[in-house]
Design an enzyme around this catalytic site. Structure first.
Site, PDB file in Angstrom:
ATOM      1  N   LYS A 217       0.865  -1.179   0.000  1.00 39.01           N
ATOM      2  CA  LYS A 217       0.000   0.000   0.000  1.00 39.01           C
ATOM      3  C   LYS A 217       0.901   1.228   0.000  1.00 39.01           C
ATOM      4  O   LYS A 217       1.658   1.455   0.946  1.00 39.01           O
ATOM      5  CB  LYS A 217      -0.912   0.005   1.219  1.00 39.01           C
TER       6      LYS A 217
ATOM      7  N   ARG B 109     -10.844   9.428   1.768  1.00 34.75           N
ATOM      8  CA  ARG B 109     -10.762  10.022   3.102  1.00 34.75           C
ATOM      9  C   ARG B 109     -11.920  10.967   3.362  1.00 34.75           C
ATOM     10  O   ARG B 109     -12.401  11.081   4.491  1.00 34.75           O
ATOM     11  CB  ARG B 109      -9.407  10.715   3.278  1.00 34.75           C
TER      12      ARG B 109
ATOM     13  N   LYS C  91       1.265   9.945   5.808  1.00 29.25           N
ATOM     14  CA  LYS C  91       1.434   8.557   6.233  1.00 29.25           C
ATOM     15  C   LYS C  91       2.735   7.963   5.683  1.00 29.25           C
ATOM     16  O   LYS C  91       2.842   6.757   5.479  1.00 29.25           O
ATOM     17  CB  LYS C  91       0.207   7.740   5.810  1.00 29.25           C
TER      18      LYS C  91
ATOM     19  N   GLU D  35       7.795  -6.915   1.121  1.00 28.27           N
ATOM     20  CA  GLU D  35       6.591  -6.811   1.940  1.00 28.27           C
ATOM     21  C   GLU D  35       5.649  -7.993   1.687  1.00 28.27           C
ATOM     22  O   GLU D  35       5.113  -8.592   2.627  1.00 28.27           O
ATOM     23  CB  GLU D  35       5.858  -5.500   1.641  1.00 28.27           C
TER      24      GLU D  35
ATOM     25  N   LYS E  78      -2.107  -1.464  -3.821  1.00 26.99           N
ATOM     26  CA  LYS E  78      -2.938  -0.259  -3.801  1.00 26.99           C
ATOM     27  C   LYS E  78      -2.040   0.957  -3.928  1.00 26.99           C
ATOM     28  O   LYS E  78      -1.050   1.051  -3.198  1.00 26.99           O
ATOM     29  CB  LYS E  78      -3.727  -0.221  -2.481  1.00 26.99           C
TER      30      LYS E  78
END
Length: 323
Positions: free
Chosen positions: A191, A201, A215, A231, A246
């Site tokens: 992500k 959001r 983030k 990952e 994503k």
């Protein structure tokens, strides 16, 4: 080469990638109340719905043959907190929505979002320290509670989208220990810290809480590709059943690399910003709506995606049914 492209029959016979209703997951935003439908201004055609309306949506999706929905709760401001305790409330909005769907439409797959940003006053996906840094292990403890509450409510799939380290292993262990041996984990393994998430959001009401924050310390750097494989490998080793990349279109190279490297069930999220772009262009008459939507989803399939989480799922299923 053009001989095979000349006629429809020969183009169909050599077509490498196919898009079907079986590839589609429809995201739904869930509101408190009854008889509620609220338009999302930045996502034309998308609404927030209360649980009774969610059931109506679910019935339509089953009729269209869509296999699963992904639920995203719109958490009232009054129950948000620094410790995100509402995330694992057994009577929380997400938990009640899951129970309603599984009681009334048991054959519809239900995927739940495991992340804390809808529940925190600061809009981050985890708990923070005095400096605003998102704490990893402390956040994972809450995510485990959240995932268990979703499984106990009847969720078929829990989908950790937070990007904390080690959370897949901890969630898998907790699910097994609690007897939820059939609950699947869809890990948001790659992500990215993307600029394409804005409308989402807005839809879940976390944009105002996040404010000028970002983030970057836990979501992936858009410049990196090898890191995504690392990952994914970790999440599969820890017990993920499926992995998610994503956003979608700007990251189809990642989809291709992940599918080629691991061969695991691989999904892609065509995110809110991608939806908003295509809809805006179509509504302005700059692009052919149906043609570009189908082309964008076919691109995801061509890259190697086994399924696509997309806000276009419902209308695409209708188009495919019409033939």
């Amino acid at each position: 080469m053009r001989r095979m492209r000349r006629d429809d029959f020969s183009r169909r016979l050599m077509r490498e990638s196919q898009l079907s209703v079986d590839d589609l997951i429809f995201p739904l935003f869930v509101l408190e109340g009854e008889g509620q439908r609220e338009a999302v201004s930045s996502m034309p055609g998308i609404e927030r719905v209360s649980i009774d309306q969610l059931l109506r949506e679910g019935e339509q999706l089953l009729e269209l043959g869509i296999p699963a929905v992904a639920l995203f709760p719109v958490t009232p401001a009054g129950v948000k907190s620094d410790d995100a305790r509402e995330a694992y409330n057994p009577e929380g909005l997400a938990q009640r929505a899951v129970r309603a769907l599984k009681e009334n439409l048991p054959e519809l797959g239900v995927i739940t979002d495991v992340a804390l940003d809808p529940f925190t006053t600061h809009g981050q996906d985890g708990l923070i320290d005095a400096d605003g840094y998102v704490l990893n292990d402390e956040t994972v403890e809450v995510l485990v509670k959240q995932a268990l509450s979703h499984a106990e409510a009847g969720a078929d799939v829990v989908a950790p989208s937070d990007m904390m380290d080690g959370r897949i292993g901890r969630i898998r262990e907790a699910l097994e220990d609690a007897g939820h041996i059939h609950t699947r984990i869809l890990a948001y393994s790659a992500k990215y810290a993307s600029s394409f998430y804005g409308p989402f959001r807005d839809a879940v009401g976390s944009a105002a809480n996040l404010g000028g924050g970002n983030k970057y310390s836990y979501q992936m750097d858009p410049a990196n590709s090898d890191e995504a494989l690392w990952e994914v490998a970790l999440d599969l080793e820890e017990g993920a059943d499926m992995v998610m990349i994503k956003p979608g279109m700007p990251y189809l190279d990642i989809v291709r690399r992940v599918k080629q490297e691991f061969g695991a069930p691989t999904y892609v999220y065509q995110v809110s910003g991608e939806y908003a772009m295509l809809m805006a262009a179509a509504q302005n008459g700059w692009l052919d709506e149906k043609a570009v939507i189908l082309e964008s989803l076919l691109g995801c399939k061509r890259a190697g995606a086994d399924g696509i989480l997309t806000y276009f799922a419902k209308r695409v299923a209708q188009w495919l049914k019409q033939g």
